[in-house]
Design a protein around this motif. Structure first.
Motif, PDB file in Angstrom:
ATOM      1  N   GLY A  45      -7.171   0.365  15.514  1.00  0.00           N
ATOM      2  CA  GLY A  45      -7.231   1.822  15.589  1.00  0.00           C
ATOM      3  C   GLY A  45      -5.882   2.429  15.920  1.00  0.00           C
ATOM      4  N   LEU A  46      -5.152   1.809  16.849  1.00  0.00           N
ATOM      5  CA  LEU A  46      -3.827   2.318  17.211  1.00  0.00           C
ATOM      6  C   LEU A  46      -2.861   2.244  16.026  1.00  0.00           C
ATOM      7  N   ILE A  47      -2.873   1.122  15.327  1.00  0.00           N
ATOM      8  CA  ILE A  47      -1.982   0.967  14.172  1.00  0.00           C
ATOM      9  C   ILE A  47      -2.376   1.949  13.070  1.00  0.00           C
ATOM     10  N   PHE A  48      -3.669   2.098  12.866  1.00  0.00           N
ATOM     11  CA  PHE A  48      -4.180   3.068  11.893  1.00  0.00           C
ATOM     12  C   PHE A  48      -3.695   4.469  12.250  1.00  0.00           C
TER      13      PHE A  48
ATOM     14  N   ILE B 235     -11.155   2.767   0.604  1.00  0.00           N
ATOM     15  CA  ILE B 235     -11.419   1.359   0.293  1.00  0.00           C
ATOM     16  C   ILE B 235     -10.244   0.482   0.702  1.00  0.00           C
ATOM     17  N   ILE B 236      -9.038   0.881   0.280  1.00  0.00           N
ATOM     18  CA  ILE B 236      -7.851   0.074   0.562  1.00  0.00           C
ATOM     19  C   ILE B 236      -7.576   0.008   2.057  1.00  0.00           C
ATOM     20  N   GLU B 237      -7.672   1.154   2.742  1.00  0.00           N
ATOM     21  CA  GLU B 237      -7.371   1.183   4.181  1.00  0.00           C
ATOM     22  C   GLU B 237      -8.387   0.385   4.981  1.00  0.00           C
ATOM     23  N   GLU B 238      -9.661   0.448   4.607  1.00  0.00           N
ATOM     24  CA  GLU B 238     -10.657  -0.332   5.350  1.00  0.00           C
ATOM     25  C   GLU B 238     -10.475  -1.827   5.132  1.00  0.00           C
ATOM     26  N   LEU B 239     -10.145  -2.223   3.921  1.00  0.00           N
ATOM     27  CA  LEU B 239      -9.895  -3.645   3.657  1.00  0.00           C
ATOM     28  C   LEU B 239      -8.703  -4.144   4.472  1.00  0.00           C
TER      29      LEU B 239
ATOM     30  N   LEU C 267      -3.631  -3.608  -6.976  1.00  0.00           N
ATOM     31  CA  LEU C 267      -3.604  -3.660  -5.515  1.00  0.00           C
ATOM     32  C   LEU C 267      -5.002  -3.861  -4.957  1.00  0.00           C
ATOM     33  N   LEU C 268      -5.952  -3.084  -5.463  1.00  0.00           N
ATOM     34  CA  LEU C 268      -7.323  -3.190  -4.981  1.00  0.00           C
ATOM     35  C   LEU C 268      -7.911  -4.567  -5.283  1.00  0.00           C
ATOM     36  N   ALA C 269      -7.631  -5.075  -6.471  1.00  0.00           N
ATOM     37  CA  ALA C 269      -8.131  -6.403  -6.843  1.00  0.00           C
ATOM     38  C   ALA C 269      -7.529  -7.476  -5.942  1.00  0.00           C
ATOM     39  N   PHE C 270      -6.237  -7.374  -5.669  1.00  0.00           N
ATOM     40  CA  PHE C 270      -5.566  -8.374  -4.834  1.00  0.00           C
ATOM     41  C   PHE C 270      -6.081  -8.348  -3.395  1.00  0.00           C
ATOM     42  N   ILE C 271      -6.184  -7.155  -2.820  1.00  0.00           N
ATOM     43  CA  ILE C 271      -6.625  -7.046  -1.430  1.00  0.00           C
ATOM     44  C   ILE C 271      -8.079  -7.493  -1.294  1.00  0.00           C
TER      45      ILE C 271
ATOM     46  N   TYR D 282       0.836  -1.204   0.000  1.00  0.00           N
ATOM     47  CA  TYR D 282       0.000   0.000   0.000  1.00  0.00           C
ATOM     48  C   TYR D 282       0.872   1.256   0.000  1.00  0.00           C
ATOM     49  N   LEU D 283       1.938   1.258   0.809  1.00  0.00           N
ATOM     50  CA  LEU D 283       2.830   2.416   0.867  1.00  0.00           C
ATOM     51  C   LEU D 283       3.554   2.639  -0.457  1.00  0.00           C
ATOM     52  N   ILE D 284       3.808   1.567  -1.189  1.00  0.00           N
ATOM     53  CA  ILE D 284       4.402   1.718  -2.526  1.00  0.00           C
ATOM     54  C   ILE D 284       3.454   2.514  -3.413  1.00  0.00           C
ATOM     55  N   ASP D 285       2.170   2.217  -3.312  1.00  0.00           N
ATOM     56  CA  ASP D 285       1.167   2.910  -4.109  1.00  0.00           C
ATOM     57  C   ASP D 285       1.157   4.403  -3.792  1.00  0.00           C
ATOM     58  N   THR D 286       1.103   4.739  -2.509  1.00  0.00           N
ATOM     59  CA  THR D 286       1.107   6.149  -2.123  1.00  0.00           C
ATOM     60  C   THR D 286       2.440   6.809  -2.465  1.00  0.00           C
ATOM     61  N   GLY D 287       3.511   6.019  -2.430  1.00  0.00           N
ATOM     62  CA  GLY D 287       4.824   6.555  -2.777  1.00  0.00           C
ATOM     63  C   GLY D 287       4.903   6.983  -4.235  1.00  0.00           C
ATOM     64  N   ILE D 288       4.245   6.232  -5.121  1.00  0.00           N
ATOM     65  CA  ILE D 288       4.224   6.597  -6.543  1.00  0.00           C
ATOM     66  C   ILE D 288       3.522   7.939  -6.727  1.00  0.00           C
ATOM     67  N   LEU D 289       2.414   8.136  -5.996  1.00  0.00           N
ATOM     68  CA  LEU D 289       1.682   9.396  -6.093  1.00  0.00           C
ATOM     69  C   LEU D 289       2.511  10.546  -5.520  1.00  0.00           C
ATOM     70  N   THR D 290       3.215  10.286  -4.425  1.00  0.00           N
ATOM     71  CA  THR D 290       4.073  11.315  -3.839  1.00  0.00           C
ATOM     72  C   THR D 290       5.175  11.720  -4.811  1.00  0.00           C
ATOM     73  N   PHE D 291       5.744  10.733  -5.506  1.00  0.00           N
ATOM     74  CA  PHE D 291       6.777  11.013  -6.506  1.00  0.00           C
ATOM     75  C   PHE D 291       6.201  11.851  -7.646  1.00  0.00           C
TER      76      PHE D 291
END
Length: 212
Positions: free
Chosen positions: A158-161, A127-131, A41-45, A7-16
């Motif tokens: 919740g703590l990890i989130f 969607i991704i975070e809730e899954l 990613l969404l399909a896999f999760i 998931y962080l890879i996905d957000t990292g691409i957007l940050t780049f």
């Protein structure tokens, strides 16, 4: 950890892509890669979540019909999330808490590349975070349907989130965790991940639209 990393890879691409905003060609290619990666990613999760429920589903998660009662209860959970947000805003205005670094970074990214950052934060992220945080997490580590396991599952998720939104042990962690606890409670209450995903969607939409 594996789910969080992909998931962080996905957000990292957007940050780049956001950082390369002055180079349109690089931005377009990066966004294209991100869209393909996000879809996979969404399909896999989603597949992994459904597989978990097929193999072991003691809480009977599935589809809870939308009725007047469930919609009213959903509004109640949303008002609870708003209360957490307003308490958070009040404490920031009173200088009890500082403005979260995560929120500052997200605001900066939206200003630089508004459409894609807003679209990702409002549509993809909930969607991704809730899954991951509610769906997969609870079935991996808190599989039984007892009050103790349900409480611990919601509390820990919740703590990890919260930690992954702050990356620090500060009072702001509790505010993010509070939102995670409401989402976790909604998931267990409705037994349908669509409900807490809608709550997450509405929360992100209101938070991001506030400064536009």
């Amino acid at each position: 950890m594996g789910f969080l990393i992909i998931y962080l890879i996905d957000t990292g691409i957007l940050t780049f892509a956001t950082a390369m905003v002055k180079r349109p060609g690089v931005v377009n290619r990066s966004i294209g890669i991100m869209l393909i990666y996000s879809a996979l990613l969404l399909a896999f999760i989603t597949w992994r979540y459904q597989k978990q429920l097929t193999q072991n589903n003691p809480r009977h998660f599935g589809h809870t019909p939308f009725t007047a009662k469930t919609v009213t209860e959903l509004i109640g959970f949303f008002l609870l999330m708003l209360a957490v947000q307003y308490a958070w805003t009040f404490l920031i205005s009173m200088h009890v808490l500082s403005n979260p670094a995560n929120q500052k970074a997200l605001t900066s990214q939206v200003i630089q590349l508004p459409f894609w950052n807003l679209a990702y934060s409002i549509l993809f992220a909930p969607i991704i975070e809730e899954l991951i945080f509610r769906g997969i997490f609870l079935n991996y580590f808190f599989r039984g349907n007892s009050r103790t396991l349900n409480f611990l599952g919601v509390f820990m998720s919740g703590l990890i989130f919260g930690y992954l939104h702050t990356m620090s042990l500060t009072p702001t962690l509790i505010m993010y965790a509070g939102l995670g606890w409401v989402l976790g409670a909604a998931y267990l209450h409705f037994r349908d991940i669509r409900y807490n995903t809608m709550l997450h969607f509405l929360n992100n939409a209101m938070s991001l639209m506030a400064f536009l």
